[in-house]
Scaffold this motif. Structure first.
Motif, mmCIF file in Angstrom:
data_model
loop_
_atom_site.group_PDB
_atom_site.id
_atom_site.type_symbol
_atom_site.label_atom_id
_atom_site.label_comp_id
_atom_site.label_asym_id
_atom_site.label_seq_id
_atom_site.Cartn_x
_atom_site.Cartn_y
_atom_site.Cartn_z
ATOM 1 N N LEU A 18 0.934 -1.195 0.105
ATOM 2 C CA LEU A 18 0.010 -0.160 0.104
ATOM 3 C C LEU A 18 0.917 1.181 -0.162
ATOM 4 O O LEU A 18 0.532 2.074 -0.765
ATOM 5 C CB LEU A 18 -0.901 -0.050 1.264
ATOM 6 N N PHE A 19 1.948 1.091 0.725
ATOM 7 C CA PHE A 19 2.829 2.456 0.836
ATOM 8 C C PHE A 19 3.269 2.620 -0.763
ATOM 9 O O PHE A 19 3.269 3.799 -0.939
ATOM 10 C CB PHE A 19 4.159 2.201 1.755
ATOM 11 N N ARG A 20 3.899 1.700 -1.375
ATOM 12 C CA ARG A 20 4.376 1.816 -2.624
ATOM 13 C C ARG A 20 3.503 2.220 -3.485
ATOM 14 O O ARG A 20 3.594 3.105 -4.385
ATOM 15 C CB ARG A 20 5.230 0.445 -3.072
ATOM 16 N N ALA A 21 2.190 1.746 -3.530
ATOM 17 C CA ALA A 21 0.967 1.984 -4.369
ATOM 18 C C ALA A 21 0.593 3.592 -4.153
ATOM 19 O O ALA A 21 0.300 4.126 -4.890
ATOM 20 C CB ALA A 21 -0.386 1.444 -4.108
ATOM 21 N N ALA A 22 0.496 4.140 -2.986
ATOM 22 C CA ALA A 22 0.429 5.557 -2.551
ATOM 23 C C ALA A 22 1.106 6.498 -3.200
ATOM 24 O O ALA A 22 0.840 7.395 -3.805
ATOM 25 C CB ALA A 22 0.003 5.830 -1.035
ATOM 26 N N GLU A 23 2.700 6.104 -3.070
ATOM 27 C CA GLU A 23 3.639 6.798 -3.614
ATOM 28 C C GLU A 23 3.600 6.944 -5.183
ATOM 29 O O GLU A 23 3.654 7.980 -5.934
ATOM 30 C CB GLU A 23 4.979 6.357 -3.086
ATOM 31 N N ARG A 24 3.206 5.778 -5.517
ATOM 32 C CA ARG A 24 3.277 5.597 -7.226
ATOM 33 C C ARG A 24 2.103 6.123 -7.988
ATOM 34 O O ARG A 24 2.296 7.173 -9.022
ATOM 35 C CB ARG A 24 3.229 4.141 -7.668
ATOM 36 N N THR A 25 0.911 6.304 -7.302
ATOM 37 C CA THR A 25 -0.305 6.758 -7.667
ATOM 38 C C THR A 25 -0.556 8.053 -7.380
ATOM 39 O O THR A 25 -1.341 8.962 -7.770
ATOM 40 C CB THR A 25 -1.475 5.830 -7.769
ATOM 41 N N GLY A 26 0.189 8.669 -6.201
ATOM 42 C CA GLY A 26 -0.251 9.859 -5.537
ATOM 43 C C GLY A 26 -1.681 9.960 -5.006
ATOM 44 O O GLY A 26 -1.976 11.019 -4.591
ATOM 45 N N VAL A 27 -2.087 8.673 -4.681
ATOM 46 C CA VAL A 27 -3.510 8.511 -3.742
ATOM 47 C C VAL A 27 -3.030 8.793 -2.210
ATOM 48 O O VAL A 27 -2.082 8.360 -1.840
ATOM 49 C CB VAL A 27 -4.237 7.453 -4.057
ATOM 50 N N SER A 28 -3.966 9.587 -1.567
ATOM 51 C CA SER A 28 -3.655 9.737 -0.069
ATOM 52 C C SER A 28 -4.222 8.368 0.649
ATOM 53 O O SER A 28 -5.162 7.757 0.157
ATOM 54 C CB SER A 28 -4.658 11.021 0.450
ATOM 55 N N MET A 29 -3.467 8.141 1.431
ATOM 56 C CA MET A 29 -3.993 6.796 2.558
ATOM 57 C C MET A 29 -3.653 7.367 3.842
ATOM 58 O O MET A 29 -2.688 7.939 4.366
ATOM 59 C CB MET A 29 -2.983 5.803 2.081
ATOM 60 N N THR A 30 -4.775 6.899 4.735
ATOM 61 C CA THR A 30 -4.551 6.885 6.085
ATOM 62 C C THR A 30 -4.834 5.596 6.535
ATOM 63 O O THR A 30 -5.833 4.853 6.424
ATOM 64 C CB THR A 30 -5.958 7.791 6.604
ATOM 65 N N LEU A 31 -3.903 5.273 7.655
ATOM 66 C CA LEU A 31 -4.016 3.987 8.379
ATOM 67 C C LEU A 31 -4.576 4.513 9.798
ATOM 68 O O LEU A 31 -4.250 5.436 10.501
ATOM 69 C CB LEU A 31 -2.432 3.658 8.804
ATOM 70 N N VAL A 32 -5.493 3.680 10.142
ATOM 71 C CA VAL A 32 -6.146 3.904 11.496
ATOM 72 C C VAL A 32 -5.928 2.546 12.435
ATOM 73 O O VAL A 32 -6.097 1.716 11.919
ATOM 74 C CB VAL A 32 -7.967 4.029 11.109
ATOM 75 N N ALA A 33 -5.496 2.981 13.695
ATOM 76 C CA ALA A 33 -5.146 1.786 14.537
ATOM 77 C C ALA A 33 -5.342 2.273 16.070
ATOM 78 O O ALA A 33 -5.255 3.576 16.352
ATOM 79 C CB ALA A 33 -3.788 1.379 14.301
ATOM 80 N N ASN A 34 -5.354 1.159 16.981
ATOM 81 C CA ASN A 34 -5.341 1.608 18.296
ATOM 82 C C ASN A 34 -3.973 1.549 19.027
ATOM 83 O O ASN A 34 -3.825 1.493 20.050
ATOM 84 C CB ASN A 34 -6.259 0.883 19.273
ATOM 85 N N GLN A 35 -2.986 1.314 18.186
ATOM 86 C CA GLN A 35 -1.711 1.403 18.583
ATOM 87 C C GLN A 35 -0.699 2.299 17.548
ATOM 88 O O GLN A 35 -0.950 2.088 16.639
ATOM 89 C CB GLN A 35 -1.057 -0.023 19.033
ATOM 90 N N THR A 36 0.436 2.844 17.984
ATOM 91 C CA THR A 36 1.206 3.500 17.170
ATOM 92 C C THR A 36 1.868 2.563 16.404
ATOM 93 O O THR A 36 2.300 1.508 16.703
ATOM 94 C CB THR A 36 2.152 4.328 18.071
ATOM 95 N N MET A 37 2.378 2.927 15.070
ATOM 96 C CA MET A 37 2.959 2.154 14.142
ATOM 97 C C MET A 37 3.746 3.240 13.228
ATOM 98 O O MET A 37 3.413 4.461 13.044
ATOM 99 C CB MET A 37 1.962 1.224 13.441
ATOM 100 N N ARG A 38 4.807 2.819 12.642
ATOM 101 C CA ARG A 38 5.772 3.515 11.693
ATOM 102 C C ARG A 38 4.970 3.444 10.505
ATOM 103 O O ARG A 38 4.717 2.497 10.062
ATOM 104 C CB ARG A 38 7.110 2.991 11.864
ATOM 105 N N ILE A 39 4.976 4.837 9.926
ATOM 106 C CA ILE A 39 4.796 4.846 8.546
ATOM 107 C C ILE A 39 5.780 5.494 7.751
ATOM 108 O O ILE A 39 6.463 6.382 8.393
ATOM 109 C CB ILE A 39 3.407 5.625 8.548
ATOM 110 N N PRO A 40 5.819 5.430 6.569
ATOM 111 C CA PRO A 40 6.909 6.435 5.722
ATOM 112 C C PRO A 40 6.552 7.926 5.732
ATOM 113 O O PRO A 40 5.497 8.179 6.113
ATOM 114 C CB PRO A 40 6.719 5.925 4.299
ATOM 115 N N ASP A 41 7.721 8.549 5.604
ATOM 116 C CA ASP A 41 7.578 10.099 5.886
ATOM 117 C C ASP A 41 7.038 10.241 4.356
ATOM 118 O O ASP A 41 8.109 10.477 3.373
ATOM 119 C CB ASP A 41 8.874 10.749 6.142
ATOM 120 N N SER A 42 5.970 10.776 4.315
ATOM 121 C CA SER A 42 5.245 11.169 3.178
ATOM 122 C C SER A 42 3.932 11.936 3.170
ATOM 123 O O SER A 42 3.253 11.645 4.189
ATOM 124 C CB SER A 42 4.873 9.861 2.192
#
Length: 148
Positions: A18-42
């Motif tokens: 999903l991270f690669r697809a968001a970067e490739r297509t320019g589509v915005s993405m939001t992850l929702v969770a009840n614990q912190t997680m690492r996401i790419p700086d984008s």
């Protein structure tokens, strides 16, 4: 169109796709969770931390969803809510939920829950394998290509 990820239960390998697809297509993405997680700086990828609790992340996704958005989830009741609100739901194994099939999937889920609550050991789904990853990547690519 935006991608929402039910991130607590989504495997890391699927998040990476999903991270690669968001970067490739320019589509915005939001992850929702009840614990912190690492996401790419984008600028295209963000994260919402919700309180722990039953369906808190699911309810947050449904609340923020706009018609036409895509949600990544294996949660069948959440998928039903997404479809009802005009969104699209894709399972991490590459199955696109549809209004035609969601009722039977909910019925099967409820049946299996009844068995489990009665003490029958039903087991869980098999581990995600390479063909599941490929099916997910293909389904995601087809969806994004038709929308972006």
């Amino acid at each position: 169109m935006k991608i929402w990820v039910d991130a607590d239960a989504t495997p890391v390998v699927i998040k990476d796709i999903l991270f690669r697809a968001a970067e490739r297509t320019g589509v915005s993405m939001t992850l929702v969770a009840n614990q912190t997680m690492r996401i790419p700086d984008s600028p295209r990828i963000d994260f919402i931390l919700v309180k722990a609790g039953f369906d808190v992340a699911d309810n947050e996704i449904v609340k923020r969803l706009s018609p036409g958005d895509l949600v990544i989830t294996a949660d069948i009741p959440l998928a039903a809510d997404i479809l009802e609100k005009g969104g699209h739901a894709l399972d991490p194994r590459g199955e696109m939920f549809s209004p035609d099939t969601i009722r039977s999937r909910l019925n099967m889920r409820d049946f299996m829950e009844t068995l489990r609550s009665g003490g029958v050991v039903t087991g869980g789904p098999p581990a995600l394998n390479q063909s599941d990853r490929k099916a997910f990547a293909g389904a995601l690519d087809r969806f994004l290509t038709s929308r972006v």
